[in-house]
Write an enzyme that holds these catalytic residues in place. Structure first.
Site, PDB file in Angstrom:
ATOM      1  CE  LYS A 127      23.662-101.417  91.796  1.00 15.99           C
ATOM      2  NZ  LYS A 127      23.010-102.753  91.874  1.00 15.99           N
ATOM      3  CB  SER A 145      21.142-102.467  95.405  1.00 20.31           C
ATOM      4  OG  SER A 145      21.656-103.211  94.316  1.00 20.31           O
ATOM      5  CB  SER A 192      19.790-105.147  92.641  1.00 20.71           C
ATOM      6  OG  SER A 192      19.797-105.220  94.038  1.00 20.71           O
TER       7      SER A 192
HETATM    8  N1  GLN Z   1      17.806-106.878  97.964  1.00 20.99           N
HETATM    9  C1  GLN Z   1      18.668-108.028  97.806  1.00 20.99           C
HETATM   10  C2  GLN Z   1      19.781-107.964  98.828  1.00 20.99           C
HETATM   11  O1  GLN Z   1      19.747-107.104  99.620  1.00 20.99           O
HETATM   12  C3  GLN Z   1      19.210-108.092  96.420  1.00 20.99           C
HETATM   13  C4  GLN Z   1      20.261-107.103  96.148  1.00 20.99           C
HETATM   14  C5  GLN Z   1      20.823-107.200  94.769  1.00 20.99           C
HETATM   15  O2  GLN Z   1      20.218-107.797  93.874  1.00 20.99           O
HETATM   16  N2  GLN Z   1      21.998-106.642  94.607  1.00 20.99           N
HETATM   17  O3  GLN Z   1      20.666-108.743  98.840  1.00 20.99           O
END
Ligand code: GLN
Length: 491
Positions: free
Chosen positions: A81, A156, A180
């Site tokens: 990532k 994400s 994420s």
């Molecule tokens: N979707 C969640 C957010 O927008 C989690 C994102 C993540 O785990 N990085 O914060």
């Protein structure tokens, strides 16, 4: 050419060590597939073909001379990532503010991958600074779900999950602050593990919310996820939040046992009562839980009453921490700087205005507001109190149960564009994953069937540093079902 890209990481490693496949053959297979398929999926921001082939040639040479220390991931192609620092390789966090940033050092996880003999194929797309649930907040490109190119891969870590699902990498690394790793793994029909807070070093991870962020594996099966965890886990003096208990996960090996005799499995009733769950998701998850019972587990109901407030607390705590962490991106030392300005303050303002996308700005504003004097007690302190209750709820449940099971997400992958203008409905995608981050627990998502042709994820949550129990449960399920074998038809 053999379809090597369909093989699991563990299988590739075995074939390489046995001399049946060369590392160059493996790497070339993936690079060819990336060239053919990634223009459609758009999982990668950056590919590192030359470095990958160079490394593959070195591995082949070492194997030829009988080197026995090639490493447990030797010749396994990995995607990372793009919020983890890679020395000499551009690392963007999918943000325009970092789109020219080339880190001078490797994150600890990247260093450990090199040590284990892995071949890094490139850096994958994400929601900008990991803020989002669909990868649509990327400032650079739009990743698609390999099961249906009209749909999002989740987020994400959408690029990392899509890469594994589309056979564009053998295995990958994601990060999980509120879901994420698990949510995109569920949307893309692959395995995603968020380790216990403190299990994996975050040195070199671009911070989003430091009390929640964890790095973890995304893989084609549970065996691969366990193998990658055992490489990246472990105490690291470079990360002050890394825990000594992490060392018990180093070199962790999954046993072959598929019996769950004596395992106590809890179903949180609040999760199953919730309105937002798709009927198809419910059916698949309930069947999966019945299958765990058929393997010898005893299943009972548990209660996590505070989880109703977990999402709200998260959307105060995570932005509060983000607003502080992102203060460093000011155009001075690295990253983007605006071209025209007439004072230092003007430079800061224009750089941040031009460099950050809308969701990141929204989080910075919410976080700054929640931390400002007069509001701190009303928002941040309250949210921290809720966090304590969430931790206690899980502790109570784990007095009676060894693992807790739930859906990973309330729905299957949604259509691109469907939720971009409605941040609140996007936030709901993490209803079942966020409580796990607030409590710092390990959680895995594994494929447990399809609903309308799209993958559904089963989430298995464990006590702190009991990844072994979580993985054993997941492994038993996987070995006795064939849901993980369903693949997207993308040719
Ligand atoms: N979707 C969640 C957010 O927008 C989690 C994102 C993540 O785990 N990085 O914060």
């Amino acid at each position: 050419m053999r379809a090597t890209t369909k093989l699991t990481a563990s299988r590739l490693n075995k074939l390489f060590l046995a001399g049946e496949l060369s590392a160059v053959e493996i790497a070339e297979g993936y690079l060819e597939r990336i060239a053919a398929v990634d223009p459609k999926v758009q999982a990668y921001i950056t590919t590192t073909a030359d470095a990958a082939l160079d490394r593959a040639r070195k591995l082949d040479a070492r194997r030829k001379v009988g080197d026995t220390e090639l490493g447990p991931l030797a010749a396994v192609p990995v995607a990372i990532k793009d919020n983890m620092c890679t020395q000499g390789i551009r690392t963007t966090a999918a943000s325009r503010i970092l789109d020219n940033f080339v880190p001078p050092y490797d994150a600890t996880v990247v260093h450990r991958l090199h040590g284990a003999g892995a071949i890094i194929l490139g850096k994958t797309n994400l929601d900008e600074f990991a803020m989002g649930s669909s990868t649509e907040n990327s400032g650079l490109l739009q990743t698609r779900n390999p099961w249906d190119l009209e749909r999002v891969p989740g987020g994400s870590s959408g690029g990392s999950a899509a890469a594994v699902a589309a056979d564009l990498a053998g295995i990958s690394l994601g990060s999980d602050t509120g879901g994420s790793i698990r949510q995109p793994a569920a949307f893309c029909g692959v395995v995603g593990l968020k380790p216990t807070y403190g299990a994996v070093s975050r040195y070199g991870l671009i911070a989003f919310a430091s009390s929640l962020d964890q790095i973890g594996p995304i893989a084609k099966d549970v065996t691969d996820a366990a193998a990658l965890l055992s490489i990246i886990a472990g105490n690291d003096r470079r990360d002050a939040t890394s825990a000594p208990e992490a060392n018990k996960l180093v070199n962790f090996k999954l046993g072959p046992d598929t019996s769950l005799d004596g395992l106590r499995v809890g179903m949180p009733k609040e999760f199953f009562l919730s309105q937002g769950m798709d009927p198809g998701v419910r059916t698949a998850v309930e069947q999966a839980i019945a299958h765990l019972a058929s393997l010898g587990a005893t299943v009972g109901e548990c209660s996590l009453p505070s989880t109703e407030y977990a999402l709200d607390a998260y959307y105060v705590i995570a932005p509060a921490e983000a607003s502080s962490n992102l203060a460093r991106f000011d155009g001075v030392r690295y990253g983007y700087r605006t071209s025209e300005y007439d004072s230092l303050m003007d430079m800061y303002l224009k750089t941040r205005q031009e460099g950050f996308g809308p969701e990141v700005k929204r989080r910075i504003m919410i976080g700054t507001y929640a931390l400002s004097s007069g509001y701190y007690d009303a928002y941040y302190k309250k949210a921290m109190q809720v966090r304590t209750l969430v931790v206690q709820d899980f502790q109570n449940a784990f007095n009676q149960f060894d693992v807790i099971v739930a859906p990973t997400t309330p729905t299957t992958a949604f259509r691109a564009g469907e939720k971009v203008d409605d941040p609140l409905s996007m936030y709901l995608a993490d209803t079942y994953t966020i409580p796990v981050n607030l409590a710092g627990l390990p959680g895995i998502s594994i494929p447990c069937g399809l609903a309308d042709g799209l993958p559904v994820g089963l989430q298995i949550i464990g006590r702190p540093f009991e990844e072994a129990t979580v993985l054993r449960t997941a492994y038993a399920f996987e070995k006795t079902t064939d849901h993980h074998l369903a693949r997207p038809s993308l040719s």
